[in-house]
Design a protein around this motif. Structure first.
Motif, PDB file in Angstrom:
ATOM      1  N   ARG A  36       0.893  -1.357   0.488  1.00  0.00           N
ATOM      2  CA  ARG A  36       0.190   0.055   0.087  1.00  0.00           C
ATOM      3  C   ARG A  36       0.728   1.622   0.458  1.00  0.00           C
ATOM      4  O   ARG A  36       0.645   2.216  -0.315  1.00  0.00           O
ATOM      5  N   SER A  37       1.651   1.210   0.984  1.00  0.00           N
ATOM      6  CA  SER A  37       2.886   2.492   0.602  1.00  0.00           C
ATOM      7  C   SER A  37       3.293   2.732  -0.704  1.00  0.00           C
ATOM      8  O   SER A  37       3.514   3.577  -1.569  1.00  0.00           O
ATOM      9  N   SER A  39       2.100   1.796  -3.759  1.00  0.00           N
ATOM     10  CA  SER A  39       0.620   1.623  -4.229  1.00  0.00           C
ATOM     11  C   SER A  39       1.230   3.541  -4.260  1.00  0.00           C
ATOM     12  O   SER A  39       0.210   4.430  -5.075  1.00  0.00           O
ATOM     13  N   GLN A  40       0.760   3.857  -2.673  1.00  0.00           N
ATOM     14  CA  GLN A  40       0.386   5.702  -2.598  1.00  0.00           C
ATOM     15  C   GLN A  40       1.912   6.149  -2.916  1.00  0.00           C
ATOM     16  O   GLN A  40       1.272   7.358  -3.442  1.00  0.00           O
ATOM     17  N   LYS A  44       1.184   9.274  -5.340  1.00  0.00           N
ATOM     18  CA  LYS A  44       1.740  10.641  -5.010  1.00  0.00           C
ATOM     19  C   LYS A  44       2.648  11.222  -6.448  1.00  0.00           C
ATOM     20  O   LYS A  44       2.329  12.303  -6.963  1.00  0.00           O
TER      21      LYS A  44
END
Length: 79
Positions: A36-37, A39-40, A44
């Motif tokens: 998830r990190s 992907s985020q 961004k």
């Protein structure tokens, strides 16, 4: 039958914990936090690049707004 004992395992795919696997005597939980990190961070970075690219496009809204906001210097005529 073979010489190996039969064992049962269950698995669950999820959003927070990507994979959870359990057997009769053990359990394993793999967290999806790292995925998830990444992907985020990727989203961004792409948003930042998209914003920068929109400033470069001819006739884009951002370019027009920036042109309207910036004061135009008074050009003096050479005499």
């Amino acid at each position: 039958m073979s010489a190996y004992e039969k064992k049962v395992a269950g698995g669950d795919l999820g959003e927070i914990h990507a994979v959870t696997v359990a057997t009769e005597d053990r359990a394993l939980v793999l967290s999806g936090r790292a995925m998830r990190s990444i992907s985020q961070f990727r989203a961004k970075a792409l948003a930042d690049l998209s914003k920068k690219m929109s400033r470069c496009k001819k006739g884009s809204r951002e370019k027009v707004q920036r042109r309207q906001k910036s004061p135009t210097p008074n050009k003096q005529q050479p005499t």
